[in-house]
Design a protein around this motif. Structure first.
Motif, short mmCIF file in Angstrom:
data_model
loop_
_atom_site.label_atom_id
_atom_site.label_comp_id
_atom_site.label_asym_id
_atom_site.label_seq_id
_atom_site.Cartn_x
_atom_site.Cartn_y
_atom_site.Cartn_z
N GLY A 218 -7.79 -1.11 15.05
CA GLY A 218 -7.89 -2.29 15.89
C GLY A 218 -6.58 -2.82 16.60
O GLY A 218 -6.57 -3.63 17.17
N ILE A 219 -5.75 -1.93 16.36
CA ILE A 219 -4.29 -1.94 17.14
C ILE A 219 -4.77 -1.81 18.61
O ILE A 219 -5.29 -0.70 18.95
N ALA A 220 -4.05 -2.82 19.21
CA ALA A 220 -4.59 -2.83 20.80
C ALA A 220 -3.70 -2.11 21.68
O ALA A 220 -2.40 -2.04 21.41
N TRP A 221 -4.16 -1.50 22.64
CA TRP A 221 -3.60 -0.64 23.60
C TRP A 221 -3.90 -0.93 25.13
O TRP A 221 -5.01 -1.31 25.18
N GLU A 222 -3.07 -0.80 25.98
CA GLU A 222 -3.27 -0.86 27.30
C GLU A 222 -2.81 0.66 28.09
O GLU A 222 -1.85 0.94 27.88
N ILE A 223 -3.60 0.86 29.05
CA ILE A 223 -3.11 1.62 30.03
C ILE A 223 -2.89 1.06 31.20
O ILE A 223 -3.73 0.25 31.87
N TRP A 224 -1.63 0.81 31.83
CA TRP A 224 -0.98 0.05 32.38
C TRP A 224 -0.43 0.42 34.05
O TRP A 224 0.16 1.57 34.03
N GLY B 197 3.80 -10.65 14.97
CA GLY B 197 4.07 -9.30 15.04
C GLY B 197 3.49 -8.74 16.24
O GLY B 197 3.51 -9.31 17.30
N LEU B 198 3.02 -7.45 16.23
CA LEU B 198 2.69 -6.90 17.31
C LEU B 198 1.43 -7.35 18.21
O LEU B 198 0.46 -7.70 17.49
N ASP B 199 1.59 -7.48 19.50
CA ASP B 199 0.27 -7.88 20.25
C ASP B 199 -0.28 -6.57 20.59
O ASP B 199 -1.59 -6.50 20.26
N HIS B 200 0.42 -5.63 21.34
CA HIS B 200 -0.33 -4.50 21.80
C HIS B 200 0.80 -3.67 22.30
O HIS B 200 1.76 -3.92 22.44
N VAL B 201 0.35 -2.26 22.56
CA VAL B 201 1.49 -1.25 22.98
C VAL B 201 1.01 -0.96 24.69
O VAL B 201 -0.64 -0.84 24.69
N LEU C 84 3.56 2.20 13.72
CA LEU C 84 2.45 1.65 13.47
C LEU C 84 1.81 1.55 12.05
O LEU C 84 1.98 2.71 11.46
N VAL C 85 1.59 0.60 11.15
CA VAL C 85 0.95 0.59 10.02
C VAL C 85 -0.55 0.84 10.12
O VAL C 85 -1.20 -0.20 10.82
#
Length: 135
Positions: free
Chosen positions: A125-131, A78-82, A12-13
């Motif tokens: 602001g990088i989006a993360w989820e607990i899935w 690019g990246l949407d979320h992890v 991640l940047v």
């Protein structure tokens, strides 16, 4: 067909490597594997590696010397979320409590039929989820 067995790492940047390392350690339990590494001189991308002790996931955080300073946006290519997977609903609820305890704004548990999840963002602001996938 050629295949692969796992994700080696996620890079991640970020705008502030020290602040990001602190956030990922405090909130998600990642531990530093390296101190700041300068990387290839032409890249001008100092980096640090973090690893989660339970899952083995490795996270590379990069702070480009010529970075734009902009916050992350899932509206750009690019990246949407992890997303990080948990084993059951109790673990999902526990993550919601942990995020709250650390002062991290997050969604309520959302149910989309094939999964339940909580979403939040890191300091950039990088989006993360607990899935939690639905069986």
């Amino acid at each position: 067909m050629t295949t692969f067995s796992a994700i080696a790492h996620v890079a991640l940047v970020v705008r502030d490597m020290a602040a990001s390392a602190e956030f990922y350690g405090r909130v998600l339990g990642f531990e530093a594997v390296t101190e700041r590494l300068e990387g290839p001189p032409a890249a001008r991308h100092p980096r640090q590696l973090l690893r989660h002790p339970d899952s083995g996931i490795t996270l590379g955080i990069h702070e480009p010397l010529d970075g734009s300073g902009e916050r992350f946006s899932p509206q750009r290519t690019g990246l949407d979320h992890v997303a990080l997977t948990v084993a059951d609903r109790a673990a999902l609820d526990a993550w919601g409590e942990q995020l709250t305890a650390h002062g991290v704004e997050h969604s309520p548990v959302r149910d989309i039929g094939y999964a339940q999840f909580i979403s939040f963002a890191d300091p950039d602001g990088i989006a993360w989820e607990i899935w939690l996938p639905t069986p």
